[in-house]
Write an enzyme that holds these catalytic residues in place. Sequence first.
Site, short mmCIF file in Angstrom:
data_model
loop_
_atom_site.label_atom_id
_atom_site.label_comp_id
_atom_site.label_asym_id
_atom_site.label_seq_id
_atom_site.Cartn_x
_atom_site.Cartn_y
_atom_site.Cartn_z
CE LYS A 22 -1.48 2.20 3.58
NZ LYS A 22 -2.17 2.91 4.68
CG ASN A 23 2.72 2.47 3.52
OD1 ASN A 23 1.60 2.97 3.49
ND2 ASN A 23 3.26 1.98 4.62
CB CYS A 116 -4.49 6.47 11.34
SG CYS A 116 -5.22 4.97 10.67
NE ARG A 121 -0.13 10.67 10.49
CZ ARG A 121 -0.75 9.69 9.84
NH1 ARG A 121 -0.05 8.81 9.17
NH2 ARG A 121 -2.06 9.60 9.85
CG ASP A 303 3.32 1.67 9.48
OD1 ASP A 303 2.88 2.53 10.26
OD2 ASP A 303 3.40 1.84 8.25
NE ARG A 395 -6.89 4.38 6.24
CZ ARG A 395 -5.77 4.64 6.91
NH1 ARG A 395 -5.66 4.29 8.18
NH2 ARG A 395 -4.77 5.24 6.32
#
Length: 415
Positions: A22-23, A116, A121, A303, A395
Amino acid sequence: MEKLIVTGEVQLTGNIRISGAKNATLPIMAATLLCSGVSVLHDVPHLSDIKAMQDILELLGAKITRDGSAVIIDTSGVSKQEIPEHLMREMRASVFLMGPLLGKFRKVRVSYPGGCAIGPRPIDLHIKALEKLGAKICESFGYIEAEAGQLTGAEIHFDFPSVGATENAMMAAVLAKGTSVIRNAAREPEIIDLQDFLNKMGAKIRGAGTDTIRIDGVQKLYPTEHIIMPDRIQAGTFLIAGAITRGDIAVENIQPEYLFSVTNKLEELGATIATSTDSIRIKAGELRGGDIKTLPFPGFPTDLQAPILSLLTVAKGTSIVTETIFENRFKHVDELTRMGARIKVEGRTAIIRGVPRMTGAVVAAPDLRAGGALVLAALAAQGVSEIEQVYHIDRGYEQLELKLQSLGARIIRSK
């Protein structure tokens, strides 16, 4: 709303294939805006965050189709440079669109992104990088407007090696006039994947994976085809799942060198690891506690802090986990406590005293990785657990319950 129902105390066994990251996918999807034409991305996971990025690209004028795990993106009709607030708020990664839109159209207007709630951030690093390249930034009424007649190469130095800011700066700089150098760049593998994709489009970038990235600007980029790298966070989660259930599983279609910080720590905790070219096998019996500190790559990934904290709740002895990246990333602790975990949080440190076993409970996923952690805890717990707010899990974990079922887990999705 949907929930996951897990009956615990089942040892996981078997092989599991890891899907695309995903990232890595999200910034690469954004990067397709830098050219006009049809690009094809392979091994794209089916995730709600990916769908949210697709919705944004389509609103900007792109035409997108899916064929299994392949996503075909036609950017020929893209003309808009503004992203509505409701789409920006769906996910943090929408900020990736600033660099490509500014690079291609010299103008972009976005609201502050969502995502999230794991701690502040700020996107100030993104903004400062774009300003270095010559963009004029205006922030007002919750929106950020950036404009540049001509982006020019610049020296960019980050105070902190931010992954998102590094990637945004790369995408803005590829069409800038002259050479850009990013110093104290983030070193995450997903940045290497973005570099590979951009270079296939005709960019001239080198240094991704190190703390210094050099970009020689080009006049035009072209559509291309690319296979998304495997998801190292998903892979790490399954390795921890094998350990917490005292199982024996092989995680396949991965790049083991990107998981050394995780496998080394699992070995310290008592698991047996066997690594091959593109897979890792984990076998685990009784585990002992240990100390973990999250750090930017190649350190232990933030993560995977929540998933491994679940493992430490049933490891023998006392463990200490220190979170250095996000200050609100212990929201899963209260939920684990409902299951019988003994955890005390002091600032950015969690002290865990292992218990022989946890017990099933009704819990709610407060964010994506915390949701994964609660599923792992439920797999090891005695009795039945119900995990609510699974939309957070969707997600970032593709068909998590089906993949766990293939390893023997007793887990179902229910309304």
